[in-house]
Scaffold this motif. Structure first.
Motif, PDB file in Angstrom:
ATOM      1  N   ASP A 224      98.223   9.401  32.983  1.00 28.39           N
ATOM      2  CA  ASP A 224      96.836   9.306  32.572  1.00 28.39           C
ATOM      3  C   ASP A 224      95.929   9.295  33.792  1.00 28.39           C
ATOM      4  N   LYS A 225      95.016  10.238  33.853  1.00 31.72           N
ATOM      5  CA  LYS A 225      94.172  10.397  35.032  1.00 31.72           C
ATOM      6  C   LYS A 225      93.288   9.176  35.280  1.00 31.72           C
ATOM      7  N   LEU A 226      92.604   8.711  34.251  1.00 31.65           N
ATOM      8  CA  LEU A 226      91.670   7.604  34.435  1.00 31.65           C
ATOM      9  C   LEU A 226      92.391   6.328  34.844  1.00 31.65           C
ATOM     10  N   ALA A 227      93.548   6.081  34.238  1.00 34.52           N
ATOM     11  CA  ALA A 227      94.320   4.891  34.609  1.00 34.52           C
ATOM     12  C   ALA A 227      94.786   4.983  36.061  1.00 34.52           C
ATOM     13  N   ARG A 228      95.229   6.179  36.460  1.00 34.19           N
ATOM     14  CA  ARG A 228      95.698   6.358  37.834  1.00 34.19           C
ATOM     15  C   ARG A 228      94.551   6.183  38.825  1.00 34.19           C
ATOM     16  N   GLU A 229      93.403   6.778  38.526  1.00 35.06           N
ATOM     17  CA  GLU A 229      92.264   6.655  39.431  1.00 35.06           C
ATOM     18  C   GLU A 229      91.829   5.202  39.577  1.00 35.06           C
ATOM     19  N   ALA A 230      91.835   4.468  38.467  1.00 35.80           N
ATOM     20  CA  ALA A 230      91.445   3.054  38.529  1.00 35.80           C
ATOM     21  C   ALA A 230      92.425   2.265  39.382  1.00 35.80           C
ATOM     22  N   ALA A 231      93.722   2.557  39.236  1.00 34.06           N
ATOM     23  CA  ALA A 231      94.735   1.847  40.020  1.00 34.06           C
ATOM     24  C   ALA A 231      94.611   2.170  41.503  1.00 34.06           C
ATOM     25  N   VAL A 232      94.371   3.448  41.834  1.00 37.49           N
ATOM     26  CA  VAL A 232      94.225   3.847  43.241  1.00 37.49           C
ATOM     27  C   VAL A 232      92.975   3.209  43.845  1.00 37.49           C
ATOM     28  N   GLU A 233      91.867   3.222  43.115  1.00 33.16           N
ATOM     29  CA  GLU A 233      90.634   2.615  43.625  1.00 33.16           C
ATOM     30  C   GLU A 233      90.809   1.116  43.860  1.00 33.16           C
ATOM     31  N   ALA A 234      91.574   0.471  42.983  1.00 35.13           N
ATOM     32  CA  ALA A 234      91.817  -0.965  43.163  1.00 35.13           C
ATOM     33  C   ALA A 234      92.598  -1.227  44.450  1.00 35.13           C
ATOM     34  N   VAL A 235      93.614  -0.404  44.728  1.00 32.86           N
ATOM     35  CA  VAL A 235      94.388  -0.563  45.968  1.00 32.86           C
ATOM     36  C   VAL A 235      93.492  -0.335  47.175  1.00 32.86           C
ATOM     37  N   GLN A 236      92.666   0.709  47.121  1.00 36.93           N
ATOM     38  CA  GLN A 236      91.783   1.000  48.250  1.00 36.93           C
ATOM     39  C   GLN A 236      90.832  -0.169  48.520  1.00 36.93           C
ATOM     40  N   ALA A 237      90.274  -0.743  47.460  1.00 36.22           N
ATOM     41  CA  ALA A 237      89.347  -1.865  47.631  1.00 36.22           C
ATOM     42  C   ALA A 237      90.060  -3.085  48.206  1.00 36.22           C
ATOM     43  N   GLU A 238      91.260  -3.364  47.710  1.00 35.51           N
ATOM     44  CA  GLU A 238      92.021  -4.524  48.197  1.00 35.51           C
ATOM     45  C   GLU A 238      92.369  -4.388  49.679  1.00 35.51           C
ATOM     46  N   VAL A 239      92.892  -3.230  50.062  1.00 38.92           N
ATOM     47  CA  VAL A 239      93.315  -3.034  51.457  1.00 38.92           C
ATOM     48  C   VAL A 239      92.109  -3.028  52.382  1.00 38.92           C
ATOM     49  N   ALA A 240      91.006  -2.398  51.957  1.00 38.66           N
ATOM     50  CA  ALA A 240      89.803  -2.378  52.784  1.00 38.66           C
ATOM     51  C   ALA A 240      89.293  -3.790  53.034  1.00 38.66           C
ATOM     52  N   ALA A 241      89.327  -4.641  51.995  1.00 34.85           N
ATOM     53  CA  ALA A 241      88.870  -6.027  52.156  1.00 34.85           C
ATOM     54  C   ALA A 241      89.791  -6.796  53.089  1.00 34.85           C
TER      55      ALA A 241
ATOM     56  N   LEU B  28      92.726   5.362  54.534  1.00 35.92           N
ATOM     57  CA  LEU B  28      93.310   5.187  53.200  1.00 35.92           C
ATOM     58  C   LEU B  28      93.567   6.540  52.532  1.00 35.92           C
ATOM     59  N   LYS B  29      92.625   7.487  52.704  1.00 42.41           N
ATOM     60  CA  LYS B  29      92.810   8.818  52.125  1.00 42.41           C
ATOM     61  C   LYS B  29      93.984   9.533  52.785  1.00 42.41           C
ATOM     62  N   THR B  30      94.101   9.374  54.112  1.00 41.76           N
ATOM     63  CA  THR B  30      95.215   9.999  54.836  1.00 41.76           C
ATOM     64  C   THR B  30      96.554   9.459  54.351  1.00 41.76           C
ATOM     65  N   VAL B  31      96.628   8.153  54.183  1.00 41.54           N
ATOM     66  CA  VAL B  31      97.885   7.532  53.749  1.00 41.54           C
ATOM     67  C   VAL B  31      98.204   7.909  52.312  1.00 41.54           C
ATOM     68  N   LEU B  32      97.191   8.001  51.462  1.00 41.87           N
ATOM     69  CA  LEU B  32      97.423   8.411  50.077  1.00 41.87           C
ATOM     70  C   LEU B  32      98.045   9.809  50.034  1.00 41.87           C
ATOM     71  N   LYS B  33      97.562  10.723  50.889  1.00 41.36           N
ATOM     72  CA  LYS B  33      98.166  12.059  50.979  1.00 41.36           C
ATOM     73  C   LYS B  33      99.630  11.964  51.402  1.00 41.36           C
ATOM     74  N   GLU B  34      99.892  11.123  52.385  1.00 39.82           N
ATOM     75  CA  GLU B  34     101.266  10.973  52.866  1.00 39.82           C
ATOM     76  C   GLU B  34     102.180  10.436  51.762  1.00 39.82           C
ATOM     77  N   VAL B  35     101.676   9.491  50.977  1.00 47.24           N
ATOM     78  CA  VAL B  35     102.471   8.916  49.891  1.00 47.24           C
ATOM     79  C   VAL B  35     102.788   9.979  48.838  1.00 47.24           C
ATOM     80  N   LEU B  36     101.779  10.784  48.468  1.00 46.52           N
ATOM     81  CA  LEU B  36     102.008  11.838  47.483  1.00 46.52           C
ATOM     82  C   LEU B  36     103.068  12.818  47.975  1.00 46.52           C
ATOM     83  N   ARG B  37     102.959  13.244  49.226  1.00 45.57           N
ATOM     84  CA  ARG B  37     103.943  14.174  49.774  1.00 45.57           C
ATOM     85  C   ARG B  37     105.347  13.570  49.786  1.00 45.57           C
ATOM     86  N   HIS B  38     105.441  12.318  50.180  1.00 38.51           N
ATOM     87  CA  HIS B  38     106.746  11.648  50.238  1.00 38.51           C
ATOM     88  C   HIS B  38     107.355  11.537  48.837  1.00 38.51           C
TER      89      HIS B  38
END
Length: 729
Positions: free
Chosen positions: A261-278, A295-305
């Protein structure tokens, strides 16, 4: 003033690059001349980075000047205004291959402008603009990891041609624009008349060989006129910051992106980004933007892995697996044809409208094409992704996607002679999670078939993706939004069962080799055939009849010399037909061509038949021996004139009105009476002679008596004809 020039042989013809004479204050300015086509391309960068942006602000503009083709702009203003659709498509064509070659983290505004100064239709201004942009950036001090080259490849009589002329393009089965570096392909844009994949691949790499020669010429030009590259600032997180982000975000991202589910995934990713940034804000103060970039760079790396190492996609599909597909047709009752195509969380609703040929779009630009009978429009409202935003006119992306879908379907649209309609398809994207342009291709095919348009074959489209790292490469069928945004390639392919009709490829890395392109193209074919199977299970062929709400187009052929009879003085006759067949506020549309072809667009078949009858009456030829019923238009003392066809009068001589002697014409016929007559003669001056008495019974001869000769029989006036019942004088 120092002027530098370099000549390059492109497709067997000389292209000249010049700098130092025009636009000398630009960072890089190149005047490209190819035949009589002249394009000025400039490249400039802002002195300082743009603040507050997390992307590279590149703008490519394509400025058409109508004087380039000897035209004065239409309309009241009589000057160029907003870019035409062709100008926007040409700007996108230039943007896409140069964008991946700017260094990561560059935040200075870069503006590339191609101004079209002169156009010779045998030498493409689009190719000149792309090569000029590459040359201007290469000789400037703007950091650019080029140069690139670009060519168009045609396919005429089985032979590949570099940069075909206008006449060759008319015969070509393929229009393929390919751009790349010396090592690899960067961009492909193609329209094809159902061409097999094998020939597409050969054309791509045939073009790439010419691209290498173009690049060699640009390097020679750079050696003469190039500036040293400037020290432009780059914005990128430090290795230490990136490592800390990996430590904190990697396992959380790995869990967050695993959702269908796109919306669920986007919400989960945004939550991780906010937590790590804080969590990192205190450790790396005042580096919010660099943390976001990291964070965007690492997200790309995770997807590729996840995809390459674990062989798993975020929604658990296989690499060649399609998302669930749903297909419906005919869902809008008053529309001429509709198709609703849903693939996963991407949904396109296409509506088709049929109109008369007079509805075709008139084009005011520098291209040879002056009108467009088939139009495809694409709309992407913000609600398609659950967002808010202004809804104004179509942006560049919407225009590009609409043109791609239109190009995919154009080879199967019946010709004007076969199907004399103007066609407009509108694809409204109702939901989007990747590959909406290819969904609109499928939805549009369904709408055409639902509307009864006799297309040559169904067309389907699919978007392929690529992820690549040091561990390997994965080619993905039917990419979703995350795989597009964080992946390395968006490779859209549309076609029928037997061949390709359109391709668009964009990449974010430095190029693709032949092996990857070949695999992606054939993998796309497998998916396309699966989709076509599903579409044909719902609607196997175009409907036999048009929608009852579509206009009926009737084609009629008349003698060109009769056109004036149909139009009449000042349009009086044709306007009379239009008004006589009006149904409420709906009028018939009559389009008359110079060759005598008439296209009649009527609200229904009955109205169309009546218009045909009226036109045939106007254009019928009077023939000797034929019988007509006409209206008496004039009375003279020697006979009556009868209009036997519209605008065609003949004379019934008084002696031809009745078998018995007629003393006065009015005793048999008066103005306005309907009289059946026969043509006895058309003389050398075109005068028509008629008879009425040959069509009426001859009276019996009265028996003789001994009373002497019988005189003329007295006929009571009340029984004399159409004027019976009139009081005698």
């Amino acid at each position: 003033m120092t002027v530098h020039t370099t000549e390059i042989l492109v497709g067997g013809r000389t292209m000249t690059l010049e700098t130092g004479r025009i636009a000398r204050q630009s960072n890089g300015a190149v005047l490209v001349r190819y035949g009589d086509t002249v394009v000025l391309v400039t490249a400039n960068a802002s002195k300082t980075p743009r603040e507050g942006v997390d992307f590279f602000p590149l703008t490519v503009d394509w400025e058409e000047r109508l004087y380039a083709v000897g035209k004065i702009p239409g309309g009241f203003i009589k000057r160029e205004g907003r870019p035409t659709e062709n100008a926007i498509l040409a700007a996108r064509l230039t943007d896409r291959p140069i964008r991946p070659l700017f260094p990561e983290g560059l935040r200075n505004d870069v503006h590339v402008v191609a101004t079209i100064l002169s156009v010779d239709y045998d030498h493409s201004p689009e190719i000149c603009g792309m090569i000029g942009a590459s040359a201007a950036l290469t000789i400037s001090d703007i950091p650019f990891e080029g140069p690139i080259g670009a060519v168009e490849v045609g396919l005429v009589n089985g032979e590949y041609i570099i940069n075909p002329t206008s006449a060759q393009s008319q015969q070509s089965q393929l229009k393929l624009v390919v751009a790349g570096t010396e090592e690899a392909i960067l961009m492909i844009e193609a329209g094809a008349n159902i061409v097999p994949e094998e020939q597409i691949l050969e054309a791509i790499f045939f073009g790439h060989e010419e691209i290498k020669r173009v690049i060699a010429g640009i390097r020679e030009f750079q050696a003469k006129a190039g500036k040293p590259k400037g020290d432009y600032p780059r914005f990128a997180p430090s290795p230490e910051l990136l490592e800390r982000i990996r430590e904190k975000a990697w396992p959380r991202f790995l869990e967050a992106i695993r959702s269908a589910d796109k919306l669920a995934r986007e919400a989960a990713v945004e939550a991780v980004q906010a937590e790590v940034a804080a969590e990192l804000a205190t450790e790396f103060p005042e580096q919010d933007k660099l943390i976001a970039m990291g964070l965007k760079t690492v997200l790309k790396e995770v997807l590729r892995h996840l995809i390459i190492h674990h062989k798993v996609r975020p929604d658990d599909r296989g690499f060649k697996e399609l998302r669930p597909i749903s297909i419906e047709v005919g869902i809008l009752p008053r529309v001429h044809g509709t198709g609703l195509f849903t693939r996963g969380q991407t949904q396109a609703l296409t509506a088709m409208t049929l109109g008369p040929l007079s509805d075709q779009q008139v084009l005011d630009g520098i291209s040879e094409e002056e009108s467009k009978r088939y139009m495809h429009h694409y709309n992407f409202p913000p609600f398609a992704t659950g967002e808010t935003g202004p809804m104004r006119g179509p942006n560049r992306r919407a225009i590009g996607h609409g043109a791609l879908a239109g190009r995919a379907l154009e080879p199967v649209i019946p010709s004007e002679a076969e199907f004399p309609y103007t066609l407009r398809l509108v694809s409204d994207i109702m939901e989007s999670n990747g590959s909406s342009s290819m969904a609109s291709v499928c939805g549009s095919t369904l709408a055409l078939m639902d509307g009864g348009v006799p297309i040559k074959a169904p067309v389907a489209g699919i978007a392929m993706g690529l992820v690549k790292n040091e561990e390997g490469v994965a080619i993905l069928t039917d990419i979703q939004g995350l795989e597009d945004a964080l992946g390395d390639m968006d490779f859209k392919v549309a076609g029928t069962r037997t061949g390709v009709t359109a391709i668009q490829m964009d990449i974010k890395i430095k190029g693709l080799d032949r092996a990857i392109l070949t695999e992606a193209l054939y993998q796309a074919r497998e998916a396309r055939l699966q989709i076509l199977d599903m579409m044909e299970a719902v609607i196997p062929a175009p409907r036999e009849r048009l929608s009852p709400h579509a206009p009926r187009i009737i084609t009629l052929q008349i003698d060109p010399d009769k056109i004036r009879d149909v139009i009449g003085p000042g349009g009086k006759t044709i306007n009379r037909i239009i008004e006589a067949t009006r149904v409420g506020d709906k009028k018939v549309d009559i389009d008359i061509q110079d060759d005598g072809t008439i296209y009649i667009a009527a609200i229904n078949e009955e109205v169309g038949a009546e218009v045909v009858r009226m036109i045939e009456e106007l254009t019928r030829t009077v023939e000797a021996g034929q019988v007509y019923t006409g209206r008496v238009t004039r009375i003279t003392n020697f006979g009556a004139f009868v209009e036997i066809l519209p605008g065609k009068e003949g004379l019934v001589h008084i002696s031809q009105l009745a078998h018995e002697r007629v003393n006065r014409v009015e005793d048999v016929a008066r103005v306005g009476d309907m009289l059946t007559v026969k043509v006895t003669e058309i003389d050398h001056m075109g005068r028509i002679n008629l008879t009425h008495k040959e069509l009426i019974p001859k009276p019996e001869t009265p028996a003789r008596t001994n009373r002497g000769p019988v005189g003329p029989r007295k006929v009571p006036r009340a029984a004399e004809g159409p004027h019976r019942g009139r009081a005698s004088r």
